[in-house]
Design a protein around this motif. Sequence first.
Motif, PDB file in Angstrom:
ATOM      1  N   GLN A  65     -57.026 -47.113 -43.029  1.00 53.09           N
ATOM      2  CA  GLN A  65     -55.820 -46.492 -43.697  1.00 53.09           C
ATOM      3  C   GLN A  65     -54.589 -46.857 -43.237  1.00 53.09           C
ATOM      4  O   GLN A  65     -53.480 -47.161 -43.857  1.00 53.09           O
ATOM      5  N   GLY A 110     -65.318 -47.297 -48.996  1.00 50.22           N
ATOM      6  CA  GLY A 110     -65.037 -46.214 -49.715  1.00 50.22           C
ATOM      7  C   GLY A 110     -66.252 -46.082 -50.837  1.00 50.22           C
ATOM      8  O   GLY A 110     -66.641 -45.200 -51.293  1.00 50.22           O
ATOM      9  N   GLY A 111     -66.248 -47.343 -51.539  1.00 48.91           N
ATOM     10  CA  GLY A 111     -67.137 -47.542 -52.984  1.00 48.91           C
ATOM     11  C   GLY A 111     -68.622 -47.173 -52.360  1.00 48.91           C
ATOM     12  O   GLY A 111     -69.339 -46.271 -52.939  1.00 48.91           O
ATOM     13  N   PHE A 143     -62.519 -39.114 -41.214  1.00 51.92           N
ATOM     14  CA  PHE A 143     -61.025 -39.688 -41.590  1.00 51.92           C
ATOM     15  C   PHE A 143     -59.980 -39.067 -40.757  1.00 51.92           C
ATOM     16  O   PHE A 143     -58.957 -39.782 -40.478  1.00 51.92           O
ATOM     17  N   VAL A 149     -61.187 -51.100 -46.949  1.00 56.40           N
ATOM     18  CA  VAL A 149     -60.969 -49.957 -47.700  1.00 56.40           C
ATOM     19  C   VAL A 149     -61.923 -49.849 -48.680  1.00 56.40           C
ATOM     20  O   VAL A 149     -62.885 -49.018 -48.726  1.00 56.40           O
ATOM     21  N   TYR A 150     -62.269 -50.621 -49.493  1.00 54.97           N
ATOM     22  CA  TYR A 150     -62.854 -50.772 -50.846  1.00 54.97           C
ATOM     23  C   TYR A 150     -64.529 -50.611 -50.738  1.00 54.97           C
ATOM     24  O   TYR A 150     -65.089 -49.911 -51.191  1.00 54.97           O
ATOM     25  N   VAL A 152     -53.685 -50.475 -45.070  1.00 57.04           N
ATOM     26  CA  VAL A 152     -53.453 -50.732 -46.538  1.00 57.04           C
ATOM     27  C   VAL A 152     -52.214 -51.221 -47.064  1.00 57.04           C
ATOM     28  O   VAL A 152     -52.332 -52.291 -47.689  1.00 57.04           O
ATOM     29  N   THR A 153     -51.326 -51.167 -46.136  1.00 56.47           N
ATOM     30  CA  THR A 153     -49.986 -51.820 -46.412  1.00 56.47           C
ATOM     31  C   THR A 153     -50.015 -53.259 -45.942  1.00 56.47           C
ATOM     32  O   THR A 153     -49.278 -54.003 -46.723  1.00 56.47           O
ATOM     33  N   LEU A 174     -55.799 -43.023 -51.169  1.00 57.42           N
ATOM     34  CA  LEU A 174     -55.519 -44.482 -50.767  1.00 57.42           C
ATOM     35  C   LEU A 174     -55.451 -45.452 -51.918  1.00 57.42           C
ATOM     36  O   LEU A 174     -54.690 -46.407 -52.018  1.00 57.42           O
ATOM     37  N   GLY A 195     -66.416 -42.514 -42.899  1.00 61.89           N
ATOM     38  CA  GLY A 195     -65.233 -41.827 -42.605  1.00 61.89           C
ATOM     39  C   GLY A 195     -64.295 -42.215 -41.663  1.00 61.89           C
ATOM     40  O   GLY A 195     -62.849 -42.504 -41.859  1.00 61.89           O
ATOM     41  N   LEU A 224     -62.673 -45.538 -42.756  1.00 65.20           N
ATOM     42  CA  LEU A 224     -61.721 -45.397 -43.742  1.00 65.20           C
ATOM     43  C   LEU A 224     -60.451 -44.745 -42.981  1.00 65.20           C
ATOM     44  O   LEU A 224     -59.318 -45.326 -43.345  1.00 65.20           O
ATOM     45  N   GLN A 249     -52.557 -47.625 -53.107  1.00 61.14           N
ATOM     46  CA  GLN A 249     -52.589 -49.351 -52.997  1.00 61.14           C
ATOM     47  C   GLN A 249     -52.007 -49.806 -54.484  1.00 61.14           C
ATOM     48  O   GLN A 249     -51.064 -50.606 -54.682  1.00 61.14           O
ATOM     49  N   PHE A 261     -59.201 -38.174 -50.071  1.00 61.93           N
ATOM     50  CA  PHE A 261     -58.360 -39.296 -49.361  1.00 61.93           C
ATOM     51  C   PHE A 261     -58.576 -40.650 -49.662  1.00 61.93           C
ATOM     52  O   PHE A 261     -57.769 -41.624 -49.951  1.00 61.93           O
ATOM     53  N   PHE A 262     -59.689 -40.941 -50.271  1.00 61.86           N
ATOM     54  CA  PHE A 262     -60.202 -42.376 -50.658  1.00 61.86           C
ATOM     55  C   PHE A 262     -59.175 -42.611 -52.031  1.00 61.86           C
ATOM     56  O   PHE A 262     -58.749 -43.426 -52.284  1.00 61.86           O
ATOM     57  N   LEU A 269     -47.837 -49.545 -53.830  1.00 63.80           N
ATOM     58  CA  LEU A 269     -47.711 -50.905 -53.124  1.00 63.80           C
ATOM     59  C   LEU A 269     -47.860 -52.110 -54.176  1.00 63.80           C
ATOM     60  O   LEU A 269     -46.965 -52.952 -53.942  1.00 63.80           O
TER      61      LEU A 269
END
Lengths: 316, 312
Positions: B269, B284-285, B249, B280-281, B272-273, A149, B262, B265, A153, A145-146, A157
Amino acid sequence: MMGYIIRRLATALIVVLGVAAIIFALLHWLAPSPAYDVLGAKAQPAAVASWNKLHGYDRPEIVQFFSYLGDLVHLNFGYSYKLSQSVSALFKENAGRSAYLTLAALLLSLIIAVPLGIMQAVRRNTFGDYTFTTLNFVLYSMPSFFLGLILIQFLALDWGVFPPTVSDSITTAWQAFDHPTQLALPIVTLAAINVASFSRYMRSSALDNLAQDYIRLARAKGLSQRAVLFHHLLRNACLPMITLIGLSIPTLLAGNLLTEYLFNYPGLGLLFYTALGNLDYNVLLAYVILGAILTVLGNLIADVAISIADPRVRLD
Amino acid sequence: MTEPEAPLLEGLGDAAGMPIGAPEGGEVQIIASGWNLALREFFDNKLAVVGLVVIVFFILFCFIGPLFDSTNQTLVNPLNTDLAPGGHYLLGTDEHGFDEFGRIMLGGQTALEIGFFAAAIATVLGTLWGAIAGLAGGLVDGIMMRIVDVLLSIPLLFLVLVLATKYSGTVVRLSLLIGLFSWLIPARLVRGEVLTLRTRDFVSASRVMGANRRRIVLRHLIPNALSVVIVNVTFQVADSILILAYIGFLGFGLQFPSTSWGDMLGGAQNYVTEGYWWLVYPVGGCLVVLVLATNLVGDALRDAFDVRLRRR
């Protein structure tokens, strides 16, 4: 061969029976009777009891288990009281779209991983090899899922190449096939999980085969690198892929769930997710059984296929 | 692992020149060049060290970090939601107004706790199960391993998710949930190891000396099968962290305001838009780097144990 297949089928049947028993026990523990779903949460105990009696939910567990097994044999996975539809009808409706997504992703991951693994093996310990090994390792450790995403992005987007979610107008597998841009991101996301592990195995398999005498003989005959790689190496190095595809079914199903959820693509995975939110245990456990059957079948088919593809593998 | 171009004799010579002694004839083609092997081992160790350092860093960062940079992680602050990084908030704030940097520490704590706890449960259960099955043999072994086959054919994520609808929300519950369904691979590995070990002389000797089963399992078989187990633990930790991330998630993880990476994130989610990249990053990173580091350590351990087996 035939005897082997029959024996394996019998074992598979026993495994599926065991799975059914576990699932039935779980179903019973989580949701003993759907009476409250049907009659409402505030139903009178007497009404619940009579509903249970009418629909056989007051019988001893073992009797209920055998009638459950009987239903399974008839591909009757129960009824979704939340969606007011039989589970088999729901599955039938969604299976095509899921199958398309999963098979396309599997195909794409093979198309990428097989040449990549061979390239890495041929040019082992070069900069390119290290780069892709590292990339595979990162991809392997990354939840799908990451990755999804990140792809949304950048590709959807920021650059607007693909839509961020699958459009609601995609209702059949054929439409999904007909509009490749709609499903490009889900397919790539799902494929990426497999590319990492497939190309790793492909690389080591190609390395093993490159050391064999038949490759040296082919080179000694004066065949070009191209002919050696594509006619001799490819076919032999791909053999472990057969087993690997068979073993990748649980990963694909899990990836399917997350990808469909992330991109809002209506398939079995999204159905499962909706059922999780609704506590729709008939759907949930039917899907778990389906997953288990697919896993068992995948292993069985892979074992038989490898013995057909590779005469050195004897089944007995 | 093979080095196809290297002639067999050269490999033999190099290997024989090494202080650890010449390998047996049949294994020559595995060790092709002493230099290459030494180089590779060095390279592997370096990666393992990096992985280990990363894991230790995350443990310190997540558990000691909050002592130095304590932030509010319990009370929702509607005035501070979705602030961009900078100023007072190093990584901005999330949709509840929590400091994202502090939240990553908090989420890391649960990820590490559940990862290690679940792996410990799975390893202990699997080791005992596999050892007993392998030692008992016969019908008991058959039944025990068929149970493993049955459970192994049920996709783990689905089973855990279905149970998480009723049984989830705390660290202990999630660890138990993940641990109780991921002991199957270690059980298989240990059983295989025990099957080869039980025919060895030292096991027969201790049986002749009157050792009971318990003693043989606990004192002889498990210690000798340990290398397989140790390698598996690391992968088990990585897998548990990933499974936890999947559960979180999809929204069936910890009870708010507790969180894991999770869960974070999953929440991010929706944003994101909006372009809230800091939600997020960084999380997630962290997730990818921690899992990657654990996998690196596991890989290096496996290679290390393999090499030892080769040299024996």
